[in-house]
Design an enzyme around this catalytic site. Sequence first.
Site, PDB file in Angstrom:
ATOM      1  N   ASP A 145       0.839  -1.209   0.000  1.00 11.08           N
ATOM      2  CA  ASP A 145       0.000   0.000   0.000  1.00 11.08           C
ATOM      3  C   ASP A 145       0.867   1.249   0.000  1.00 11.08           C
ATOM      4  OD1 ASP A 145      -2.393   1.404   0.041  1.00 11.08           O
ATOM      5  OD2 ASP A 145      -2.506   1.437   2.221  1.00 11.08           O
ATOM      6  N   CYS A 202     -25.590 -12.130  -3.149  1.00  9.87           N
ATOM      7  CA  CYS A 202     -25.502 -11.345  -1.918  1.00  9.87           C
ATOM      8  C   CYS A 202     -25.151  -9.891  -2.227  1.00  9.87           C
ATOM      9  CB  CYS A 202     -24.440 -11.935  -0.989  1.00  9.87           C
ATOM     10  SG  CYS A 202     -24.223 -11.025   0.558  1.00  9.87           S
ATOM     11  N   CYS A 209     -23.727   0.065   3.445  1.00 14.62           N
ATOM     12  CA  CYS A 209     -22.843   1.242   3.373  1.00 14.62           C
ATOM     13  C   CYS A 209     -23.590   2.501   3.813  1.00 14.62           C
ATOM     14  CB  CYS A 209     -22.308   1.420   1.957  1.00 14.62           C
ATOM     15  SG  CYS A 209     -21.183   2.841   1.806  1.00 14.62           S
ATOM     16  N   CYS A 225     -16.879   7.425   0.709  1.00  8.62           N
ATOM     17  CA  CYS A 225     -16.482   6.353   1.629  1.00  8.62           C
ATOM     18  C   CYS A 225     -15.981   6.945   2.948  1.00  8.62           C
ATOM     19  CB  CYS A 225     -15.402   5.500   0.983  1.00  8.62           C
ATOM     20  SG  CYS A 225     -14.752   4.195   2.054  1.00  8.62           S
ATOM     21  N   CYS A 252     -13.840   2.675   8.423  1.00  3.31           N
ATOM     22  CA  CYS A 252     -15.184   2.095   8.510  1.00  3.31           C
ATOM     23  C   CYS A 252     -15.091   0.635   8.097  1.00  3.31           C
ATOM     24  CB  CYS A 252     -16.138   2.853   7.596  1.00  3.31           C
ATOM     25  SG  CYS A 252     -17.822   2.186   7.562  1.00  3.31           S
ATOM     26  N   CYS A 255     -18.941  -2.699   5.665  1.00  5.78           N
ATOM     27  CA  CYS A 255     -19.122  -3.643   4.560  1.00  5.78           C
ATOM     28  C   CYS A 255     -18.469  -4.988   4.847  1.00  5.78           C
ATOM     29  CB  CYS A 255     -18.608  -3.050   3.252  1.00  5.78           C
ATOM     30  SG  CYS A 255     -16.846  -2.654   3.224  1.00  5.78           S
ATOM     31  N   CYS A 259     -20.381  -9.020   5.874  1.00  4.33           N
ATOM     32  CA  CYS A 259     -20.049 -10.008   4.840  1.00  4.33           C
ATOM     33  C   CYS A 259     -20.074 -11.420   5.412  1.00  4.33           C
ATOM     34  CB  CYS A 259     -18.667  -9.715   4.259  1.00  4.33           C
ATOM     35  SG  CYS A 259     -18.140 -10.919   3.013  1.00  4.33           S
TER      36      CYS A 259
END
Length: 374
Positions: A145, A202, A209, A225, A252, A255, A259
Amino acid sequence: MKTGFVAAQLVSQIQAWGRELAFSQIGVTGVDLSAAEPGLNAWLQAGFHGDMGYMASHGLKRARPAELVPGTVSVITARMDYLPRDTPEGWQAIELGRLERPGEAVVSLYARGRDYHKVLRNRLQKLAERIATEVGPLGHRVFTDSAPVLEAELASRSGQGWRGKHTLVLNREGGSMFFLGEIYVDIALPASEPVSDHCGACTACIEVCPTRAILGPQRLDARRCISYLTIEHAGAIPEDLRPLVGNRIYGCDDCQLVCPWNKFAQRSPLPDFDPREGLAGSRLIDLFAWTEAEFLRRTEGSPIRRIGHERWLRNIAVAMGNALSAVAGVERNALHQALVARSEHPSALVREHVAWALERGGRESGIPEGTAVS
């Protein structure tokens, strides 16, 4: 190209070394990501990257590993689970429960421990050094990243999982609670087999969100987001989105929490990802009281430090405004007084969000701004 080794056997050895270094999985892919270029271009053209100028400034180099690091022939991908060692059963429900307590500060799970960039980078470098010991001089570069790399694309191509509808990589044995890293190398290695998509019909991540940032399967508008707004975005949080931020002050996880695949998420064996004191279950009012010196001390070696004290206060002010509109009595009075104490902060950014929080609290309750309540 290096000679004197059998590529398939080397990959097996790399995977074994990876397990010793606490990586959950090692994969390999090639450098032709041309099929991903149209999607990347469309995302950038739509402006979905927001203030993340670096996403556009590198252009299509993100999708061209051999241009980013000349000589790259293969990409070794790695994933590392990050749930803390003592994560209890039913952790998803526990984390969702935090969102129902307006006065509690919610920090994304991945950010409660040590900065993952440092953990992964060090271990990827060790893995690269082991490979070099085996094959001789190795042209390589390690990423986590940290550069214009299409991490999720590389991960999905190398069998780490498939792209979920929230755009994150999902793995049948590990859900999505893991970090990704890569080693670009100048040796040809056999690619791992990709896996098929198992999201089916799904749409839980899209529906949950808070800001409707997930526009559809694998279509994310980062500008909406909450992770982007509280971490990447340096300016004022758009007023229409502030009430939707709730009590989330850094990132956050919504999501991921809903799942179904994350019932298989794995605990990390490393102490690095254990939560630091103050970053799980703390009151907004307590974190809002941190001085800059205390913020720097408490976030040393943490990914949170990168946003700085000013944005830390900005984020918490928004959460406190949302809490003011939802609580009463002593808790409400304490929140109000804490915000008033920061209303003359040197930063215009902080002052703006504090003023908004006080107005939101007063507007929701019908109490004039500046009035103490008990």
